[in-house]
Design an enzyme around this catalytic site. Structure first.
Site, PDB file in Angstrom:
ATOM      1  CE  LYS A   1      -4.459   0.890   0.120  1.00 56.39           C
ATOM      2  NZ  LYS A   1      -5.511   0.041  -0.419  1.00 56.39           N
TER       3      LYS A   1
HETATM    4  P1  NAD Z   1     -12.870   7.676  -2.417  1.00 53.93           P
HETATM    5  O1  NAD Z   1     -11.809   8.662  -2.189  1.00 53.93           O
HETATM    6  O2  NAD Z   1     -13.420   7.512  -3.779  1.00 53.93           O
HETATM    7  O3  NAD Z   1     -14.091   7.956  -1.418  1.00 53.93           O
HETATM    8  C1  NAD Z   1     -13.891   8.092  -0.048  1.00 53.93           C
HETATM    9  C2  NAD Z   1     -15.211   8.440   0.605  1.00 53.93           C
HETATM   10  O4  NAD Z   1     -15.008   8.505   2.011  1.00 53.93           O
HETATM   11  C3  NAD Z   1     -15.776   9.786   0.169  1.00 53.93           C
HETATM   12  O5  NAD Z   1     -17.155   9.682  -0.071  1.00 53.93           O
HETATM   13  C4  NAD Z   1     -15.529  10.671   1.396  1.00 53.93           C
HETATM   14  O6  NAD Z   1     -16.480  11.699   1.532  1.00 53.93           O
HETATM   15  C5  NAD Z   1     -15.677   9.649   2.494  1.00 53.93           C
HETATM   16  N1  NAD Z   1     -15.083  10.119   3.742  1.00 53.93           N
HETATM   17  C6  NAD Z   1     -13.839  10.609   3.947  1.00 53.93           C
HETATM   18  N2  NAD Z   1     -13.701  11.008   5.216  1.00 53.93           N
HETATM   19  C7  NAD Z   1     -14.867  10.743   5.826  1.00 53.93           C
HETATM   20  C8  NAD Z   1     -15.359  10.936   7.141  1.00 53.93           C
HETATM   21  N3  NAD Z   1     -14.585  11.464   8.102  1.00 53.93           N
HETATM   22  N4  NAD Z   1     -16.642  10.583   7.429  1.00 53.93           N
HETATM   23  C9  NAD Z   1     -17.432  10.039   6.470  1.00 53.93           C
HETATM   24  N5  NAD Z   1     -17.016   9.827   5.203  1.00 53.93           N
HETATM   25  C10 NAD Z   1     -15.754  10.185   4.894  1.00 53.93           C
HETATM   26  O7  NAD Z   1     -12.283   6.270  -1.869  1.00 53.93           O
HETATM   27  P2  NAD Z   1     -12.694   4.811  -2.310  1.00 53.93           P
HETATM   28  O8  NAD Z   1     -11.782   4.386  -3.394  1.00 53.93           O
HETATM   29  O9  NAD Z   1     -14.153   4.711  -2.491  1.00 53.93           O
HETATM   30  O10 NAD Z   1     -12.259   3.964  -1.012  1.00 53.93           O
HETATM   31  C11 NAD Z   1     -13.112   3.811   0.118  1.00 53.93           C
HETATM   32  C12 NAD Z   1     -12.637   2.630   0.941  1.00 53.93           C
HETATM   33  O11 NAD Z   1     -12.639   1.440   0.134  1.00 53.93           O
HETATM   34  C13 NAD Z   1     -11.220   2.728   1.493  1.00 53.93           C
HETATM   35  O12 NAD Z   1     -11.146   2.003   2.695  1.00 53.93           O
HETATM   36  C14 NAD Z   1     -10.403   1.997   0.426  1.00 53.93           C
HETATM   37  O13 NAD Z   1      -9.160   1.532   0.935  1.00 53.93           O
HETATM   38  C15 NAD Z   1     -11.339   0.865   0.121  1.00 53.93           C
HETATM   39  N6  NAD Z   1     -11.120   0.202  -1.170  1.00 53.93           N
HETATM   40  C16 NAD Z   1     -11.148   0.911  -2.330  1.00 53.93           C
HETATM   41  C17 NAD Z   1     -10.983   0.221  -3.531  1.00 53.93           C
HETATM   42  C18 NAD Z   1     -11.066   0.909  -4.864  1.00 53.93           C
HETATM   43  O14 NAD Z   1     -11.074   0.204  -5.874  1.00 53.93           O
HETATM   44  N7  NAD Z   1     -11.183   2.214  -4.941  1.00 53.93           N
HETATM   45  C19 NAD Z   1     -10.753  -1.156  -3.527  1.00 53.93           C
HETATM   46  C20 NAD Z   1     -10.752  -1.846  -2.324  1.00 53.93           C
HETATM   47  C21 NAD Z   1     -10.937  -1.144  -1.155  1.00 53.93           C
END
Ligand code: NAD
Length: 441
Positions: A127
């Site tokens: 990561k």
């Molecule tokens: P992103 O940046 O697209 O979205 C993040 C979201 O979290 C946003 O809606 C933001 O408003 C919200 N957020 C941030 N701080 C916050 C808070 N204090 N309270 C409430 N909401 C809050 O990120 P993403 O890619 O959707 O990733 C989200 C999660 O999924 C993370 O844990 C990431 O590691 C995991 N993940 C992502 C992927 C991927 O393909 N993008 C794959 C596996 C896991």
């Protein structure tokens, strides 16, 4: 709060002592190692593997000076943690967030090792992160800092060695800049496959069909595989979501297409509720235009307490880590907690929910769709192929369904929680490969 007295905490304490590593019960890396060790103990995994799993192989830290639009220079701290590569090249996202810390990156790297092992992908776990608020800089500044980070990581990443992807705060545009920078440094003979340095690229530049929605799509396939066994029908349930970014918004839209009602959403701008259902597509457009769920016309703004306490069948955290702690858990009224985000649930909250009869579906299973389609993208880049979305979805479904079955089988075998079962199914595979390979020299 009293010290953690679970067997997972005790196992983690012993190993951290042996490694002379600092720990405390609330540290996310300590907690995650503890959960993995609990699974290892259930299987009698050799002590030597527990030691290896407790420490990432490499922890790289870089500092990137970047000229801002106003002529000033700023220094940005970056991390790349390579946890384990016994199964194949390191693989894991790059996060841009202003408060990111090394232990968080170590946790996410460990979870990637487990996730790839559970899905039987030929990847290890890594990561990366950059301490920056991507919303507070211009597009040109974002590009310069991304290119500088890629250059600073240098040979520590590569299509055969360590392959980043998007995560919180990063997207396909950032991946395109990373790939372009890397290709410019690559030797002429390696330029063709050099775009495989990152996955999650735009479709027109070596990305894969279906990657954008992949994590949400994979989560829905896991629900398809597991909910019928719990007597729950996806078309008849309600859900709430924390986070409406890539994972949250795609999960919402795909679940809506299956008949699920989205009742409540919370993100960094606030929380909203509509008992009759929020239109997932309209909300996605609102978030795209305004940056968050706040002020969405067709729902009522609610406070955090009301959000957590809203009765739903599926509660889906899809934002940051540790957003479901014991206090939240005490208010929650759901049947299943579906982890879209990585490490969203603290061990104390999980224990409380399990005792209350709430099923907890772990992140390394639920959100593995992203890395699985990243694997398809990497394969397509190596073979100069372009798969259509139907092929991607069909292969994704096969892998997600098989992983869900693997977790169920292990949960029955060990009479354990789904989380312990998912780590056990992963670590058993890693143990077998170590047994065959041995350790060098
Ligand atoms: P992103 O940046 O697209 O979205 C993040 C979201 O979290 C946003 O809606 C933001 O408003 C919200 N957020 C941030 N701080 C916050 C808070 N204090 N309270 C409430 N909401 C809050 O990120 P993403 O890619 O959707 O990733 C989200 C999660 O999924 C993370 O844990 C990431 O590691 C995991 N993940 C992502 C992927 C991927 O393909 N993008 C794959 C596996 C896991």
């Amino acid at each position: 709060m009293p010290p953690c007295d679970t067997s997972s905490c005790q196992s983690a304490r012993e190993i951290f002592h042996e490694l002379e590593e600092y720990y405390d019960d609330h540290n996310i890396y300590f907690q995650t190692v503890g959960s993995v060790l609990e699974a290892a103990d259930a299987l009698d995994i050799p002590h030597r593997l527990k030691l290896i799993i407790t420490q990432p192989k490499n922890e790289i830290m870089v500092h990137c000076p970047v000229e801002m639009d106003d002529g000033t220079w700023q220094l940005f701290k970056g991390y790349r943690v390579q946890h384990n590569n016994v199964l194949g090249p390191y693989k894991g996202g790059i996060r841009y967030h202003p408060e990111v810390k090394l232990d968080e990156v170590k946790t996410l790297a460990l979870l990637m090792t487990m996730k790839c092992a559970l899905a039987r992908l030929p990847f290890g776990g890594a990561k990366g992160a950059l301490r920056i608020d991507p919303r507070s800089v211009s597009k040109q500044e974002l590009m310069r800092v991304t290119r500088r980070l890629t250059a600073a990581l240098g040979d520590n990443i590569g299509p055969d060695y360590d392959i980043p992807a998007p995560d919180v705060g990063t997207n396909s545009q950032i991946m395109a800049w990373m790939a372009d920078t890397y290709i410019n440094f690559a030797e002429t003979s390696r330029k063709v496959t050099a775009r495989g340095i990152v996955t999650g690229k735009p479709l027109a530049f070596g990305g894969s069909a279906g990657r954008e929605k992949a994590t949400g799509q994979g989560l829905v396939y896991v629900l398809d595989a597991l909910l019928p066994g719990m007597g729950i029908e996806l078309s008849k349930v309600s859900c709430s979501l924390i986070g409406y970014g890539n994972v949250g918004s795609w999960t919402a839209r795909l679940l809506q297409a299956r008949g699920t009602t989205l009742k409540a959403v919370m993100d960094h701008t606030g929380a909203i509720l509509n008992e009759n259902g929020i239109d997932a597509e309209a909300l996605a457009q609102h978030v795209q235009a305004t940056g968050g769920v706040h002020n969405f016309a067709d729902a009522t703004a609610v406070n955090t307490e009301t959000f957590y306490a809203t009765p739903v069948d599926l509660f889906i955290p899809a934002a940051l880590e540790q957003m479901v702690d014991l206090e939240h858990a005490k208010h929650m009224q759901c049947k299943v907690l579906v982890e879209g985000a990585n490490a969203p649930t603290t061990p104390r909250a999980e224990r409380y929910l399990l005792e209350k009869g709430v099923e907890v579906l772990p992140a390394i299973l639920c959100n593995a769709g992203g890395v699985t389609v990243s694997y398809f993208e990497w394969k397509q880049n190596r073979q100069s192929e372009t798969w259509d979305e139907a092929k991607v979805d069909a292969q994704l479904k096969t892998i997600m369904t098989r992983s869900a079955e693997r977790v169920l089988e292990m949960a029955e075998r060990l009479d354990s929680s789904m989380r312990t079962a998912s780590y056990a199914a992963a670590i058993e595979h890693i143990d077998q490969v170590y047994e065959m390979r041995g350790v060098f020299p």
